[in-house]
Motif scaffolding. Structure first.
Motif, PDB file in Angstrom:
ATOM      1  N   VAL A  22      39.129  43.717  46.628  1.00 44.91           N
ATOM      2  CA  VAL A  22      40.194  42.750  46.316  1.00 44.91           C
ATOM      3  C   VAL A  22      39.670  41.348  46.594  1.00 44.91           C
ATOM      4  O   VAL A  22      39.459  40.967  47.746  1.00 44.91           O
ATOM      5  CB  VAL A  22      41.453  43.019  47.159  1.00 44.91           C
ATOM      6  N   THR A  23      39.403  40.591  45.574  1.00 43.67           N
ATOM      7  CA  THR A  23      38.849  39.232  45.714  1.00 43.67           C
ATOM      8  C   THR A  23      39.937  38.223  45.974  1.00 43.67           C
ATOM      9  O   THR A  23      41.110  38.466  45.700  1.00 43.67           O
ATOM     10  CB  THR A  23      38.096  38.847  44.433  1.00 43.67           C
ATOM     11  N   LYS A  24      39.549  37.118  46.511  1.00 40.68           N
ATOM     12  CA  LYS A  24      40.492  36.019  46.759  1.00 40.68           C
ATOM     13  C   LYS A  24      41.081  35.511  45.452  1.00 40.68           C
ATOM     14  O   LYS A  24      42.257  35.153  45.379  1.00 40.68           O
ATOM     15  CB  LYS A  24      39.789  34.887  47.482  1.00 40.68           C
ATOM     16  N   GLN A  25      40.244  35.509  44.394  1.00 39.10           N
ATOM     17  CA  GLN A  25      40.749  35.065  43.080  1.00 39.10           C
ATOM     18  C   GLN A  25      41.875  35.959  42.595  1.00 39.10           C
ATOM     19  O   GLN A  25      42.900  35.480  42.101  1.00 39.10           O
ATOM     20  CB  GLN A  25      39.619  35.083  42.070  1.00 39.10           C
ATOM     21  N   LYS A  26      41.739  37.298  42.757  1.00 37.05           N
ATOM     22  CA  LYS A  26      42.795  38.218  42.329  1.00 37.05           C
ATOM     23  C   LYS A  26      44.062  37.982  43.134  1.00 37.05           C
ATOM     24  O   LYS A  26      45.169  37.997  42.597  1.00 37.05           O
ATOM     25  CB  LYS A  26      42.298  39.652  42.511  1.00 37.05           C
ATOM     26  N   TYR A  27      43.863  37.765  44.437  1.00 36.88           N
ATOM     27  CA  TYR A  27      45.040  37.501  45.295  1.00 36.88           C
ATOM     28  C   TYR A  27      45.774  36.246  44.837  1.00 36.88           C
ATOM     29  O   TYR A  27      46.991  36.233  44.717  1.00 36.88           O
ATOM     30  CB  TYR A  27      44.582  37.366  46.726  1.00 36.88           C
ATOM     31  N   ASN A  28      45.013  35.212  44.530  1.00 40.03           N
ATOM     32  CA  ASN A  28      45.644  33.946  44.088  1.00 40.03           C
ATOM     33  C   ASN A  28      46.355  34.121  42.751  1.00 40.03           C
ATOM     34  O   ASN A  28      47.426  33.563  42.521  1.00 40.03           O
ATOM     35  CB  ASN A  28      44.608  32.844  43.972  1.00 40.03           C
ATOM     36  N   GLU A  29      45.749  34.895  41.841  1.00 45.08           N
ATOM     37  CA  GLU A  29      46.394  35.142  40.537  1.00 45.08           C
ATOM     38  C   GLU A  29      47.719  35.863  40.721  1.00 45.08           C
ATOM     39  O   GLU A  29      48.723  35.534  40.101  1.00 45.08           O
ATOM     40  CB  GLU A  29      45.469  35.973  39.652  1.00 45.08           C
TER      41      GLU A  29
END
Length: 329
Positions: A22-29
């Motif tokens: 789970v990447t930070k980018q996915k979390y932000n999206e």
């Protein structure tokens, strides 16, 4: 005992490996999608209020125009009666005048002046009547336009209210289905309730996880399996999983550094459990970590902290039809 310890170590390692995906980018999206959903709901509510305010304004204008029209009608009838009275006076005066002409050769100037005054008044009344009739016609046109605009607004409001009522009914039905499916877990830290047009499935920390862990225990997994069966058939429902912790700092080691990480890992673990135990489109699911910053109880007591350690599964109905109606108008 050694076998159990090895099993726990194995699952903790597996969970850490899966969580690293789970990447930070996915979390932000996912966070942005949730925020857009909240913004769209706020915009919908504001648009509905604007329509209600516009309806009130048009209704007030309609009442004012109706009052003006009634006054114009009253004035018109009054002028009409005055004109008819003047005509009768004129006819009577003319008749008297003719009789005087027959009987007297020297009609007095005073009688002639009286007749002229009556004729002048009659013309004046006719002019006033004509002006009032024009004003009445203009007011009737304005009233017709206002009624047409009000009808359009009312139709739009009725359509929006119908959709909202339908969504409320769908949310209630969904809550009943979820409550029935999870009835066996009542009293075990599970609560199903409705708020702001959404269904909330709140699970206490003790139902899902051990302290400081993001591995779902057997009882919690059974509850998630029952919920997954319901969500399989509710294909228009969006699902947001929020992880919440108490305000005690995380003391573990390794990949998880603080309560933010722990809340995200727990939310993600529930997402994966739903996907693994139900035929649910991944696009319908979102995971969000809230850490300690949305407590149910702000008191710094063991009871309050236990209440705040929870995972909330938020079920949101599809509002595309309502948004299309708003955008189309």
């Amino acid at each position: 005992m050694k076998k159990t310890f090895k099993t726990i170590v194995f699952f903790l390692s597996l969970t850490a490996i899966l969580a690293s995906c789970v990447t930070k980018q996915k979390y932000n999206e996912l966070q942005m999608k949730y925020q857009r959903s909240q913004d769209e709901l706020t915009f919908m509510t504001s648009e509905n209020k604007n329509c209600q305010d516009a309806k009130k304004s048009l209704t007030a204008q309609l009442s004012s125009l109706t009052a003006e029209m009634e006054q114009l009608l009253a004035d018109t009838m009054r002028l009409y009666r005055q004109a008819r009275g003047a005509e009768r006076e004129y006819e009577k005066a003319k008749k008297d005048y003719d009789e005087l002409l027959q009987n007297f050769a020297d009609v007095s100037t005073t009688n002639q002046s009286t007749i002229n005054d009556l004729l002048g008044n009659l013309d004046k009344y006719k002019d006033e009547l004509s002006v009032k009739e024009k004003m009445l016609a203009m007011q009737q046109d304005s009233l017709t336009r206002a009624r047409a605009e009000l009808a359009i607004k009312e139709q739009r409001i009725n359509e929006m209210q119908s959709i909202l009522a339908q969504k409320d009914a769908e949310v209630k039905a969904l809550k009943d289905k979820v409550s029935n499916a999870l009835k066996g877990f009542e009293g075990s830290g599970l609560n199903v309730h409705e708020k702001d047009g959404k269904v909330y499935v709140s699970m206490d920390d003790k139902l899902l996880f051990a302290s400081g862990s993001w591995t779902i225990n057997e009882q919690g997994l059974n509850a998630i399996k029952q919920l997954a069966k319901v969500l399989e058939n509710e294909t228009e429902i969006s699902v947001l999983i929020e992880g919440h912790t108490d305000n005690v700092p995380y003391r573990g080691s390794g990949q998880i550094k603080d309560n933010w990480d722990l809340s995200v890992m727990r939310a993600t673990a529930v997402v994966k459990a739903l996907l693994q135990n139900g035929n649910i489109a991944p696009t319908r699911l979102s995971a969000s970590g809230r850490s300690e910053y949305l407590p149910l109880d702000v008191n710094n007591t063991p009871e309050a902290r236990a209440k705040n350690r929870r995972t909330e599964i938020i079920l949101t109905p599809n509002l595309d039809q309502l948004f299309q109606l708003i955008q189309g108008n």
